[in-house]
Motif scaffolding. Structure first.
Motif, PDB file in Angstrom:
ATOM      1  N   THR A   1      55.675  59.795 119.258  1.00  0.00           N
ATOM      2  CA  THR A   1      55.287  58.987 120.074  1.00  0.00           C
ATOM      3  C   THR A   1      54.832  59.348 121.437  1.00  0.00           C
ATOM      4  OG1 THR A   1      55.860  56.994 118.173  1.00  0.00           O
ATOM      5  CG2 THR A   1      55.119  56.291 120.332  1.00  0.00           C
ATOM      6  N   TYR A   2      56.500  60.211 122.104  1.00  0.00           N
ATOM      7  CA  TYR A   2      55.835  60.133 123.463  1.00  0.00           C
ATOM      8  C   TYR A   2      54.929  61.109 123.673  1.00  0.00           C
ATOM      9  CZ  TYR A   2      59.891  56.597 123.722  1.00  0.00           C
ATOM     10  OH  TYR A   2      60.577  55.706 124.341  1.00  0.00           O
ATOM     11  N   LEU A   3      55.440  62.386 123.589  1.00  0.00           N
ATOM     12  CA  LEU A   3      54.183  63.524 123.469  1.00  0.00           C
ATOM     13  C   LEU A   3      52.767  63.254 123.110  1.00  0.00           C
ATOM     14  CD1 LEU A   3      56.460  65.615 121.484  1.00  0.00           C
ATOM     15  CD2 LEU A   3      56.186  65.327 124.389  1.00  0.00           C
ATOM     16  N   HIS A   4      52.259  62.816 121.969  1.00  0.00           N
ATOM     17  CA  HIS A   4      50.823  62.120 121.301  1.00  0.00           C
ATOM     18  C   HIS A   4      50.727  60.938 121.861  1.00  0.00           C
ATOM     19  CE1 HIS A   4      51.078  66.543 119.773  1.00  0.00           C
ATOM     20  NE2 HIS A   4      51.996  65.855 119.160  1.00  0.00           N
ATOM     21  N   GLY A   5      51.164  60.172 122.776  1.00  0.00           N
ATOM     22  CA  GLY A   5      50.932  58.699 123.151  1.00  0.00           C
ATOM     23  C   GLY A   5      50.239  58.540 124.133  1.00  0.00           C
ATOM     24  N   ASP A   6      49.955  57.416 124.654  1.00  0.00           N
ATOM     25  CA  ASP A   6      49.214  56.721 126.255  1.00  0.00           C
ATOM     26  C   ASP A   6      50.293  56.627 126.816  1.00  0.00           C
ATOM     27  OD1 ASP A   6      47.021  56.939 124.839  1.00  0.00           O
ATOM     28  OD2 ASP A   6      46.434  55.590 124.376  1.00  0.00           O
ATOM     29  N   ASP A   7      51.579  56.539 126.937  1.00  0.00           N
ATOM     30  CA  ASP A   7      52.376  56.415 128.337  1.00  0.00           C
ATOM     31  C   ASP A   7      52.618  58.019 128.930  1.00  0.00           C
ATOM     32  OD1 ASP A   7      54.568  55.658 129.796  1.00  0.00           O
ATOM     33  OD2 ASP A   7      55.413  54.519 128.740  1.00  0.00           O
ATOM     34  N   ALA A   8      52.136  58.320 129.732  1.00  0.00           N
ATOM     35  CA  ALA A   8      52.766  58.884 130.716  1.00  0.00           C
ATOM     36  C   ALA A   8      53.932  59.574 131.054  1.00  0.00           C
ATOM     37  CB  ALA A   8      51.393  59.671 132.131  1.00  0.00           C
ATOM     38  N   ALA A   9      54.558  58.675 131.675  1.00  0.00           N
ATOM     39  CA  ALA A   9      55.707  58.550 131.773  1.00  0.00           C
ATOM     40  C   ALA A   9      56.472  58.745 130.336  1.00  0.00           C
ATOM     41  CB  ALA A   9      56.159  57.154 132.226  1.00  0.00           C
ATOM     42  N   ALA A  10      55.990  58.462 129.611  1.00  0.00           N
ATOM     43  CA  ALA A  10      57.428  58.574 128.785  1.00  0.00           C
ATOM     44  C   ALA A  10      56.805  60.575 128.301  1.00  0.00           C
ATOM     45  CB  ALA A  10      57.227  57.432 127.314  1.00  0.00           C
ATOM     46  N   ARG A  11      55.707  60.580 127.996  1.00  0.00           N
ATOM     47  CA  ARG A  11      55.704  62.051 127.568  1.00  0.00           C
ATOM     48  C   ARG A  11      55.995  63.269 128.893  1.00  0.00           C
ATOM     49  NH1 ARG A  11      52.115  66.191 128.321  1.00  0.00           N
ATOM     50  NH2 ARG A  11      51.638  67.656 126.681  1.00  0.00           N
ATOM     51  N   GLU A  12      56.575  62.300 130.283  1.00  0.00           N
ATOM     52  CA  GLU A  12      56.734  63.521 131.087  1.00  0.00           C
ATOM     53  C   GLU A  12      58.174  63.721 130.888  1.00  0.00           C
ATOM     54  OE1 GLU A  12      57.299  63.535 135.716  1.00  0.00           O
ATOM     55  OE2 GLU A  12      56.229  62.522 134.876  1.00  0.00           O
ATOM     56  N   LEU A  13      58.681  62.976 130.639  1.00  0.00           N
ATOM     57  CA  LEU A  13      59.904  62.866 129.940  1.00  0.00           C
ATOM     58  C   LEU A  13      60.465  63.833 129.061  1.00  0.00           C
ATOM     59  CD1 LEU A  13      63.270  61.569 130.245  1.00  0.00           C
ATOM     60  CD2 LEU A  13      62.454  59.752 128.709  1.00  0.00           C
ATOM     61  N   ALA A  14      59.770  63.062 127.947  1.00  0.00           N
ATOM     62  CA  ALA A  14      59.561  63.837 126.917  1.00  0.00           C
ATOM     63  C   ALA A  14      59.432  65.878 127.040  1.00  0.00           C
ATOM     64  CB  ALA A  14      59.203  64.062 124.939  1.00  0.00           C
ATOM     65  N   VAL A  15      58.447  65.887 127.529  1.00  0.00           N
ATOM     66  CA  VAL A  15      58.094  67.059 128.183  1.00  0.00           C
ATOM     67  C   VAL A  15      59.584  67.536 128.614  1.00  0.00           C
ATOM     68  CG1 VAL A  15      56.891  68.637 129.156  1.00  0.00           C
ATOM     69  CG2 VAL A  15      56.082  66.997 127.925  1.00  0.00           C
ATOM     70  N   GLY A  16      59.885  67.210 129.421  1.00  0.00           N
ATOM     71  CA  GLY A  16      60.988  67.259 130.742  1.00  0.00           C
ATOM     72  C   GLY A  16      62.355  67.949 129.815  1.00  0.00           C
ATOM     73  N   LEU A  17      62.643  66.768 128.890  1.00  0.00           N
ATOM     74  CA  LEU A  17      63.709  67.277 128.552  1.00  0.00           C
ATOM     75  C   LEU A  17      63.591  68.775 127.186  1.00  0.00           C
ATOM     76  CD1 LEU A  17      64.616  63.861 126.590  1.00  0.00           C
ATOM     77  CD2 LEU A  17      65.626  64.695 128.030  1.00  0.00           C
ATOM     78  N   LEU A  18      62.367  68.739 127.128  1.00  0.00           N
ATOM     79  CA  LEU A  18      61.947  70.348 125.951  1.00  0.00           C
ATOM     80  C   LEU A  18      62.268  70.891 126.839  1.00  0.00           C
ATOM     81  CD1 LEU A  18      60.134  70.146 122.946  1.00  0.00           C
ATOM     82  CD2 LEU A  18      59.407  71.706 125.193  1.00  0.00           C
ATOM     83  N   GLU A  19      61.842  71.038 127.867  1.00  0.00           N
ATOM     84  CA  GLU A  19      62.045  72.258 128.700  1.00  0.00           C
ATOM     85  C   GLU A  19      63.196  72.102 129.341  1.00  0.00           C
ATOM     86  OE1 GLU A  19      58.906  73.650 132.724  1.00  0.00           O
ATOM     87  OE2 GLU A  19      59.508  71.885 132.661  1.00  0.00           O
ATOM     88  N   ARG A  20      63.930  71.311 129.232  1.00  0.00           N
ATOM     89  CA  ARG A  20      65.656  72.099 130.130  1.00  0.00           C
ATOM     90  C   ARG A  20      65.964  72.168 128.909  1.00  0.00           C
ATOM     91  NH1 ARG A  20      63.394  68.240 133.149  1.00  0.00           N
ATOM     92  NH2 ARG A  20      65.073  65.894 132.186  1.00  0.00           N
ATOM     93  N   GLY A  21      65.900  72.259 127.332  1.00  0.00           N
ATOM     94  CA  GLY A  21      66.787  71.612 126.452  1.00  0.00           C
ATOM     95  C   GLY A  21      68.171  73.498 126.361  1.00  0.00           C
ATOM     96  N   THR A  22      69.011  73.612 125.777  1.00  0.00           N
ATOM     97  CA  THR A  22      69.518  74.381 124.542  1.00  0.00           C
ATOM     98  C   THR A  22      69.838  73.854 124.138  1.00  0.00           C
ATOM     99  OG1 THR A  22      70.674  74.350 127.224  1.00  0.00           O
ATOM    100  CG2 THR A  22      71.670  75.329 125.664  1.00  0.00           C
ATOM    101  N   TYR A  23      70.277  72.223 123.426  1.00  0.00           N
ATOM    102  CA  TYR A  23      70.538  72.964 121.879  1.00  0.00           C
ATOM    103  C   TYR A  23      68.859  71.811 121.014  1.00  0.00           C
ATOM    104  CZ  TYR A  23      74.874  74.409 122.778  1.00  0.00           C
ATOM    105  OH  TYR A  23      75.691  75.103 123.127  1.00  0.00           O
TER     106      TYR A  23
END
Length: 258
Positions: free
Chosen positions: A19-41
């Protein structure tokens, strides 16, 4: 926050991230993408024909959300990993091929130069879920499809592939030939046996991977039984995830090296 303890917990968090990745909430999408970019597991799941990656730091907490995650930022990385190990009943593993798929997925989300490995770690690690084992409702995320430009076949060829794999004469012949040769059905890549795992529910079940890519066929093409490989749902997705398609030997090597 309470830790994830069931597949339902994981599926709920995946729905939130989608929902965050494909929704209209820019801040939530930024959070989701950031977690994916920095993640290890990462939990790896199939959604609408694509392999997608979900960071453990978010998925590992029950009923997680952007506000909750921001409030608890930086805490519980080891705890979430441990919780997911228990829930998935498996240790996360490193895989060169899955890491390549991760990098491809990251680019599809607008991460232009994803790091080949995570910061402060030797390699990313993954839990691989077989098919749609998390019971995700695909219809909820129509945008979560595999539209990567490396898939030149297009929708027409995909429909042809769908029809080819459902022509009963060829697939029935492939099934009977395999049973005659081996005594029972199992995945030719990972040896997964549906009947052994699921009992009577899994009797006589297997999926058919057509080894001739649809791009090389026409509407009048008739498949032969020997062109089919018998595989589980998970290996089926992996075989057809890249273009050109991977071979059985390619996916076996990934599993052996994982």
């Amino acid at each position: 926050m309470r830790l994830t303890s069931s597949h339902d917990d994981i599926a709920a968090n995946i729905k939130t991230l989608e929902t965050y990745l494909h929704g209209d909430d820019a801040a939530a999408r930024e959070l989701a993408v950031g977690l994916l970019e920095r993640g290890t597991y990462f939990i790896v799941a199939e959604l609408n024909g694509a392999m997608r990656f979900y960071p453990s730091s978010f998925v590992g907490f029950q009923n997680n959300s952007a506000p909750k995650h921001l409030k608890n930022a930086g805490s519980g990385v080891r705890a979430t990993t441990g919780a997911l190990e228990k829930t998935m009943r498996a240790l996360p593993f490193a895989s060169v091929k899955l890491n390549e798929l991760y990098l491809e997925y990251a680019r599809s989300l607008g991460i232009e130069n994803p790091k080949p490995k995570p910061p402060y770690a030797k390699a990313r690690r993954f839990w691989l879920t077989p098919g749609n084992s998390l019971d995700l409702d695909m219809s909820e995320f129509p945008n979560a499809a595999n539209d990567h430009p490396d898939f030149p076949e297009g929708k027409a060829a995909a429909r042809l592939h769908h029809r080819l794999d459902r022509r009963p004469k060829a697939t029935d012949a492939a099934r009977h030939a395999f049973i005659h040769a081996h005594g029972h059905l199992y995945c030719q890549v990972c040896n997964f046996d549906f009947e052994k795992t699921y009992g009577t529910t899994g009797v006589d079940y297997i999926e058919f991977h057509h080894t001739v890519p649809p791009a090389e066929t026409t509407e009048s093409y008739k498949p032969r039984a020997e062109e089919y490989a018998l595989v589980c749902a998970n290996c089926h997705q992996m075989l057809e995830r890249h273009r050109p398609w991977l071979t059985l030997a390619d996916v076996k090597q990934v599993l052996n090296n994982g």
